[in-house]
Motif scaffolding. Structure first.
Motif, PDB file in Angstrom:
ATOM      1  N   GLU A  86       2.527   2.011   0.044  1.00  0.00           N
ATOM      2  CA  GLU A  86       3.154   3.082   0.824  1.00  0.00           C
ATOM      3  C   GLU A  86       1.508   4.728   1.503  1.00  0.00           C
ATOM      4  N   ALA A  87       0.832   4.611   0.815  1.00  0.00           N
ATOM      5  CA  ALA A  87      -0.567   4.724   1.483  1.00  0.00           C
ATOM      6  C   ALA A  87      -0.954   4.528   2.672  1.00  0.00           C
ATOM      7  N   ALA A  88      -1.075   3.108   2.828  1.00  0.00           N
ATOM      8  CA  ALA A  88      -1.321   2.482   3.960  1.00  0.00           C
ATOM      9  C   ALA A  88      -0.081   2.509   5.236  1.00  0.00           C
ATOM     10  N   ASP A  89       1.101   3.207   4.568  1.00  0.00           N
ATOM     11  CA  ASP A  89       2.659   3.116   5.367  1.00  0.00           C
ATOM     12  C   ASP A  89       2.394   1.765   6.017  1.00  0.00           C
ATOM     13  N   VAL A  90       3.143   0.852   5.138  1.00  0.00           N
ATOM     14  CA  VAL A  90       3.145  -0.453   5.793  1.00  0.00           C
ATOM     15  C   VAL A  90       3.814  -1.183   4.107  1.00  0.00           C
ATOM     16  N   ALA A  91       4.929  -2.197   5.217  1.00  0.00           N
ATOM     17  CA  ALA A  91       6.467  -2.855   4.044  1.00  0.00           C
ATOM     18  C   ALA A  91       5.713  -3.750   3.662  1.00  0.00           C
TER      19      ALA A  91
END
Ligand code: ACO
Length: 322
Positions: free
Chosen positions: A65-70
């Motif tokens: 979530e922090a990296a904003d990746v799935a």
């Protein structure tokens, strides 16, 4: 040049807080002794039925979530753990199933308290070699499971938790260098006997507890961590003053202070979580990293020195440009 960089961090601690006062009722110890000798005030313990994979999943999801990746975009999963829920499949495979990142390589690295630093070193090499673009690296341990709650020499020291980072391919470091070591001759100072038995017989019962000659471990740990600090700085041609933050393994505040003194670093530049987390084994370094990233102390561009020491003996460090 290809490097890996940390795109996001995450951490998870179980809800249950176990205080020194509660331990005073279990074994012949005192809050004052534990604080003075270790710096620990409290630690977390996993709920019954809450396994290492559960801890790892929570931390991993926060890092993603922090990296904003799935989660499905991850193409490598490496988990540092010494407390897998099962002998097999690995915690990494079980975590992969939960996250839905099917098909990518997923494996555990077992280096006890150095587990995360080892996992980071391995994942960094996959990314640098072009074998992965986005790696999930986790340190997760449920050490409470390996404790004899009547042994005051060990049960006051450990806690449960998980920490994670997402590594991404980058043209700039990132992970500047990692330094991994082991010396198997020290097995007798720190071990858990249980395992698949040699010879005939079934899995052993009753010997699955951490055995430690704490005082001797302490002396080797201090000496070794001092050496690895020197090794890391000289490999990169850096001076002590070039490091912005020390993120040490959280085993004992006295070991952490000794390493900070060696680096001539004021304690304000050292991330300390041992007071509230205890020694969370492979989770301790990524948890400390995540705490200091989330509270805003560590900023993009800061130079970090991560280091750890644990059973094996194993030890390692990573120099990171965050
Ligand atoms: N409460 C009260 N007294 C205690 C306790 C306790 N919980 N534990 C030990 N003691 C006693 C000992 O019995 C001993 O008593 P004695 O003098 O009558 O014999 C006395 O305290 C001193 O014991 P030491 O072992 O010499 O104490 P020390 O100052 O070394 O602290 C400790 C012990 C905290 C375990 C320390 O040695 C330590 O932190 N060691 C390193 C642990 C570590 O770094 N592990 C690394 C990784 S862990 C992993 O990889 C799984």
């Amino acid at each position: 040049m290809t490097y890996s960089r940390i795109a996001g961090t995450g951490g998870y601690l179980p809800e249950r807080v176990l205080t020194n006062a509660e331990l005073e009722r279990l074994v012949d110890t005192s809050d004052a002794w534990i604080r003075e000798r270790t710096g620990i005030a409290e630690r977390r313990v996993a709920a019954p039925g809450e396994g290492t994979t559960d801890l790892a999943e929570r931390a991993a999801r926060r890092a993603l979530e922090a990296a904003d990746v799935a989660p499905e975009s991850v193409d490598l999963i490496v988990v540092g753990t010494t407390t897998p829920d099962r002998i097999y499949p690995s915690t990494a495979c079980r975590l992969q199933a939960r996250l839905g990142a099917f098909g990518c390589p997923a494996f555990d690295v077992q280096a006890v308290c150095t587990g995360f630093v080892y996992a980071l070193g391995v994942a960094d090499k996959f990314v640098r070699a072009g074998s992965a673009r986005r790696a999930l690296v986790v340190g997760a341990d449920r050490h409470s499971h390996l404790l004899d709650w009547s042994d005051r020499g060990t049960c006051v020291l450990f806690g449960d938790g998980a920490g994670a980072v997402v590594l991404e391919r980058s043209d700039e470091p990132g992970i500047v260098s990692t330094h991994l070591h082991a010396d198997g001759r020290y097995e007798d100072l720190l071990y858990v006997e249980g395992g698949t038995p040699i010879g005939n017989g079934r899995l052993s019962e009753g010997n699955a507890y951490t055995q430690m000659r704490g005082n001797e471990v302490f002396r080797v740990a201090v000496r070794t961590l001092m050496r690895i600090v020197d090794e890391t700085l000289s490999a990169n041609g850096l001076a002590k003053s070039d490091v912005d933050w020390l993120i040490p393994h959280q085993a004992n505040i006295r070991i952490i202070e000794a390493t900070a003194r060696k680096l001539e670093m004021p304690m304000e530049r050292v991330v300390v979580t041992v007071d509230h987390h205890g020694n969370t084994s492979a989770a301790s370094v990524p948890l400390a990293l995540d705490v200091a990233v989330r509270d805003g102390r560590i900023k993009r561009g800061d130079r970090l020195l991560l280091e750890a020491f644990g059973g094996g003996f194993t030890w390692g460090s990573a120099l990171v440009r965050y």
